[in-house]
Design a protein around this motif. Structure first.
Motif, PDB file in Angstrom:
ATOM      1  N   THR B 250     -28.009  22.255  23.850  1.00 26.61           N
ATOM      2  CA  THR B 250     -27.188  23.268  23.186  1.00 26.61           C
ATOM      3  C   THR B 250     -27.845  24.631  23.348  1.00 26.61           C
ATOM      4  O   THR B 250     -27.363  25.619  22.807  1.00 26.61           O
ATOM      5  N   PRO B 252     -28.392  28.027  24.623  1.00 27.02           N
ATOM      6  CA  PRO B 252     -27.445  28.894  25.325  1.00 27.02           C
ATOM      7  C   PRO B 252     -27.908  29.292  26.733  1.00 27.02           C
ATOM      8  O   PRO B 252     -27.085  29.464  27.629  1.00 27.02           O
ATOM      9  N   HIS B 253     -29.219  29.410  26.953  1.00 35.56           N
ATOM     10  CA  HIS B 253     -29.719  29.729  28.305  1.00 35.56           C
ATOM     11  C   HIS B 253     -29.339  28.611  29.275  1.00 35.56           C
ATOM     12  O   HIS B 253     -28.827  28.855  30.360  1.00 35.56           O
ATOM     13  N   MET B 256     -25.638  28.588  30.004  1.00 37.55           N
ATOM     14  CA  MET B 256     -25.235  29.662  30.923  1.00 37.55           C
ATOM     15  C   MET B 256     -25.592  29.321  32.353  1.00 37.55           C
ATOM     16  O   MET B 256     -24.813  29.509  33.275  1.00 37.55           O
ATOM     17  N   GLU B 259     -23.328  26.501  33.625  1.00 34.41           N
ATOM     18  CA  GLU B 259     -21.964  26.921  33.948  1.00 34.41           C
ATOM     19  C   GLU B 259     -21.945  27.732  35.244  1.00 34.41           C
ATOM     20  O   GLU B 259     -21.080  27.542  36.106  1.00 34.41           O
ATOM     21  N   MET B 417     -36.968  34.083  32.623  1.00 36.47           N
ATOM     22  CA  MET B 417     -38.253  34.168  31.917  1.00 36.47           C
ATOM     23  C   MET B 417     -38.373  32.962  31.001  1.00 36.47           C
ATOM     24  O   MET B 417     -37.371  32.445  30.517  1.00 36.47           O
ATOM     25  N   ASP B 444     -30.414  32.542  34.356  1.00 36.68           N
ATOM     26  CA  ASP B 444     -29.530  33.014  33.289  1.00 36.68           C
ATOM     27  C   ASP B 444     -29.207  34.495  33.446  1.00 36.68           C
ATOM     28  O   ASP B 444     -28.373  35.030  32.735  1.00 36.68           O
ATOM     29  N   GLN B 445     -29.892  35.170  34.367  1.00 38.44           N
ATOM     30  CA  GLN B 445     -29.622  36.597  34.541  1.00 38.44           C
ATOM     31  C   GLN B 445     -29.186  36.934  35.951  1.00 38.44           C
ATOM     32  O   GLN B 445     -29.324  38.080  36.386  1.00 38.44           O
ATOM     33  N   HIS B 464     -15.938  36.361  43.248  1.00 44.76           N
ATOM     34  CA  HIS B 464     -16.379  37.256  42.170  1.00 44.76           C
ATOM     35  C   HIS B 464     -17.618  36.750  41.443  1.00 44.76           C
ATOM     36  O   HIS B 464     -17.838  37.089  40.282  1.00 44.76           O
ATOM     37  N   ARG B 479     -40.002  43.761  34.549  1.00 46.54           N
ATOM     38  CA  ARG B 479     -39.800  44.931  33.682  1.00 46.54           C
ATOM     39  C   ARG B 479     -39.994  44.555  32.226  1.00 46.54           C
ATOM     40  O   ARG B 479     -40.442  45.360  31.417  1.00 46.54           O
ATOM     41  N   ILE B 480     -39.622  43.320  31.866  1.00 39.42           N
ATOM     42  CA  ILE B 480     -39.738  42.908  30.467  1.00 39.42           C
ATOM     43  C   ILE B 480     -41.078  42.241  30.185  1.00 39.42           C
ATOM     44  O   ILE B 480     -41.717  42.508  29.178  1.00 39.42           O
TER      45      ILE B 480
END
Lengths: 290, 512
Positions: B250, B252-253, B256, B259, B417, B444-445, B464, B479-480
């Motif tokens: 469950t 969310p990462h 994502m 999917e 990450m 995820d990104q 798309h 960067r993070i």
């Protein structure tokens, strides 16, 4: 609009990836008194450092009546938050007071005055009664939102699954927002594991006229978007209506007809809105043929 | 023809002896007692492990092997090595298909000189940490499942004695990871990795806690390959060998990533009626199965087969008719094991069949799509699944390089990450799967496509799905997180990570 606790760096570092239209970093209720300063600093640096892509960045500050309100507003305006969300708004004066603080901060940090926008959360009976005055108090105000938990406590009732206790407030807020020409956002649905009821509630508030819904977990984003995303049939119909409308305009005629039927102006406006939603939700792309 | 002079001169010309009853002592005498009595008298069951070891002729310096189908519930490795230590064996080469947390007691046997070499697919927990800190004089050799099968077949690993735990075995050695003959105490499903050991080891000792009636069919290991059988109290801890159906994440990462991966598969050009696939058991790659299922139903697409470590999620697709066949080298959960037991379209296969790098027909080469997890990916698409961000061994090569090389489209999934550490970076700690076999990275990104596969990138963009250069993903993470400090590696080589053909991909140095 996804709620992100302002004291949780893990959630803040990539809150934008889930596809919500806006992020609301919270300095208020999800942050304990002991962590108010730390959260303010954390959100300040997150806004300065992290590229949140196309997400609108909203910060819920503490009320001005607390020792944190002014400091929150100053830091968030300096950090470049796009929207300051004022909690527990009861009167138009609350908006004006907040606006004055925002303006002061904008001047101090060399930010064009008026750039920072505002959102008001109505969370009590007085706020609901004053909804229109609040919604029309400042040109900075872009949206008004309902905060249901505090509202229910104030009303001496509790939240139910079907939300009958919120009917009046929801209606009042939609009407106030429309009268003032701003957006209205519905309250959160707190049971993250009950997707079925979330979808039901979202359908209902969309029907009432709300522009969007607040969510507390990334898993709630997709179900809410699905409700707000126009269906393929709706998109095709909207495109045909707009094509007919453009054709009528080109002919210099004010009368729009489609399939032998007259189309009223409100229908055209609704079609425009359908397509806006369709593009925003990436259900269809402008370069695509449907 | 009567046995006259002519008969014997003809035999002499053929150079064949005449049959004489009882003359060939290699033949067994006809036994007229009922089967039930014979069974009790003549079988391969040996009274103790020590006796079986003696009979096997095991010597110091030899190679012993094990399988890892009992995962973290395994009792066999520790039990056998404890026994060998008591019997005074030294300098043994341990060649299990993999090792896990439960094998920490091996540390003592390495210190005492009982074990001198280890060759495995993976290693975890306290043992892995100790090895990373320089416990062993000889580096640990890491191989993929397919690489191990080939090394055994080509005698690069010569197994003197294989100690193979089995959930069921009959008195003649027909063994399996389940049993249709009754309730097994502990079920592990497929014995795919053990079958290679059984085939090539000089001596095979099966250890079981469940002797069943003859013949134990279907069997994973044939009696033909088994020399001795030892009854033990427990082959493992049933609750740690198998859990119920692996639960969907469950997180969310994970959702994502899953999917997005499903969307990539659908638009990759490899999603057609009759395609083939493998998905892993990790959070994100497991959830891919769920999203892909919806796409398969919606577009009326069926898979010809699914391969690999099989999970309950994949079993569901088989039962719904969305996948026609399952090829199972390892059953990841109870649903998978039960399906192997009960569904005739769910076939047990061995590691050779699965992933031998020298066989064009190996199952991995028939894959359209594989989805693989990763600990780290570098900007050349090299993947690390073996060492953690602290440089310490904490994983397994598994079938990662095998399936990446075999599948037409290898998709690697991982979050950009993990906590404060970037997973997509300029260099990975250890290269386990070479980047030239990896086609797509889903995080995820964002999604990155190997520049070697421009046609895949083009198909995704047409649908798309935004494709981002992998360098940009690495920069976004950095960067993070900032640039992590260099790890405190020493000069000692503690691990050698080999590719499928035995060539060296990377070396693992000790952590000080």
């Amino acid at each position: 609009m996804l709620f992100v606790p302002g004291n949780n760096p893990g959630m803040m570092s990539d809150a934008h990836i889930y596809g919500s239209d806006a992020l609301m970093f919270d300095l208020e209720d999800s942050v304990t008194l002991r962590e108010k300063d730390a959260a303010r600093l954390l959100v300040y640096h997150a806004l300065k450092t992290i590229h949140y892509g196309e997400c609108e960045r909203v910060v819920r500050v503490n009320p001005l009546s607390t020792p944190f309100g002014k400091l929150d507003i100053e830091a968030m305006v300096a950090a470049g938050a796009e929207v300051i969300r004022l909690p527990k708004t009861e009167t138009a004066q609350d908006i004006l007071d907040t606006e004055a603080e925002i303006e002061r901060a904008e001047q101090k940090y060399g930010i064009p005055v008026g750039q920072t926008r505002m959102m008001a959360a109505v969370e009590g009976a007085l706020g609901v009664v004053n909804a229109y005055k609040i919604a029309s108090a400042s040109p900075r105000l872009v949206a008004i939102a309902l905060g249901a938990e505090d509202y229910c406590a104030n009303l001496k009732t509790s939240r139910s699954l079907e939300g009958s206790e919120l009917q009046y407030a929801r209606g009042a807020i939609v009407v106030a927002a429309r009268a003032a020409g701003i957006d209205c956002i519905d309250t959160v649905f707190s049971d993250v594991n009950n997707e079925e009821q979330l979808v039901k509630e979202t359908r209902m508030i969309k029907q009432l006229g709300f522009d969007g819904k607040s969510v507390i977990n990334p898993r709630q984003i997709k179900p809410v978007h699905r409700v707000f995303t126009p269906t393929h049939e709706e998109i095709v119909k909207a495109q045909r209506i707009l094509a007919a409308s453009e054709e009528a305009a080109a002919r210099g005629s004010g009368v729009v007809a489609l399939d032998g039927k007259m189309i009223d102006r409100p229908v055209v406006i609704r079609a425009e809105r359908t397509l806006e939603l369709a593009y925003a939700s990436r259900a269809v792309f402008e370069e695509d043929e449907v | 023809m009567t046995r006259d002079q002519a008969f014997y001169s003809a035999l002499s010309a053929l150079n064949k002896p005449a049959y004489v009853p009882g003359e060939n002592k290699r033949l067994y005498d006809k036994d007229t007692s009922p089967l039930k009595n014979r069974m009790a008298r003549e079988n391969k069951i040996v009274e103790s492990l020590e006796k079986a070891v003696e009979l096997s002729g095991l010597q110091n310096g030899m190679t012993i092997s094990f399988h890892h189908h009992f995962r973290d519930g395994d009792h066999i490795v520790n039990m056998v090595v404890d026994t060998l230590a008591r019997m005074g064996f030294r300098d043994l080469r341990l060649a299990p298909s993999s090792l896990s947390d439960v094998h920490a007691p091996l540390i003592q046997h390495i210190k005492n000189g009982v074990i001198s070499h280890i060759e495995t697919s993976g290693c975890r927990g306290a043992l892995a940490k100790a090895v990373s800190q320089g416990l062993m004089d000889q580096p640990m050799i890491f191989r993929s499942h397919g690489g191990r099968a080939a090394a055994i077949e080509e005698d690069e690993i010569h197994i003197d004695v294989a100690f193979l735990g089995a959930s069921s075995c009959d008195p003649f050695g027909n063994a399996n990871g389940y049993s249709r003959e009754g309730e097994e105490k502990s079920m592990c499903g497929s014995l795919g990795y053990a079958r290679v050991d059984a085939q090539y080891a000089d001596n095979v000792i099966v250890l079981t806690d469940n002797i069943v009636g003859y013949p134990n069919v279907p069997f994973g290991i044939s009696q033909r390959l088994v020399d001795y059988i030892v009854c033990v109290d427990d082959v493992g801890d049933a609750s740690k060998i198998m859990t119920g159906a692996t639960r969907f994440s469950t997180n969310p990462h994970d959702l994502m990533i899953a999917e997005a991966t499903s969307n990539v598969i659908v638009h990759s050009g490899y999603f057609y009626d009759g395609f083939s696939l493998q998905t892993g058991s990790g959070g994100a790659s497991l959830s891919v199965t769920r999203f892909l299922r919806e796409a398969m139903i919606e577009k009326n697409i069926h898979a010809s087969f699914a391969l690999g470590g099989i999970t309950g999620a994949m079993v569901k697709l088989l039962e719904e008719g969305l996948v026609s066949r399952l090829l199972d080298v390892q059953s990841f959960d109870l649903d998978a094991a039960l399906s192997l037991k009960n569904n005739r379209f769910h076939q047990q296969i061995d590691a050779n069949y699965y992933a031998n790098p020298y066989r064009r027909g190996a199952a991995v080469n028939q894959l359209d799509v594989v989805v693989l997890s990763a600990l780290e990916v570098d900007t050349n698409f090299n993947v690390n699944v073996l060492t953690g961000s602290d440089g310490i061994i904490r994983g397994a090569v598994g079938g990662h390089p095998d399936t990446a090389a075999g599948a037409a489209l290898a998709i690697v999934v991982c979050p950009l990450m993990r906590g404060r550490m970037p997973s997509v970076r300029d260099h990975v700690n250890t290269i386990v799967t070479p980047g030239d076999t990896v086609d797509v990275l889903v995080t995820d990104q964002g999604i990155a496509v190997n520049p070697k596969r421009p046609e895949v990138a083009e198909r995704l963009e047409k649908a798309h799905l935004k494709v981002t250069p992998i360098e940009e993903l690495a920069r976004r993470a950095e960067r993070i997180t900032g640039k992590p400090d260099p790890l405190p590696f020493g000069d000692k080589i503690v691990g050698v990570c080999t590719y499928r053909d035995g060539s060296v991909l990377d070396l693992i140095r000790n952590i000080t």
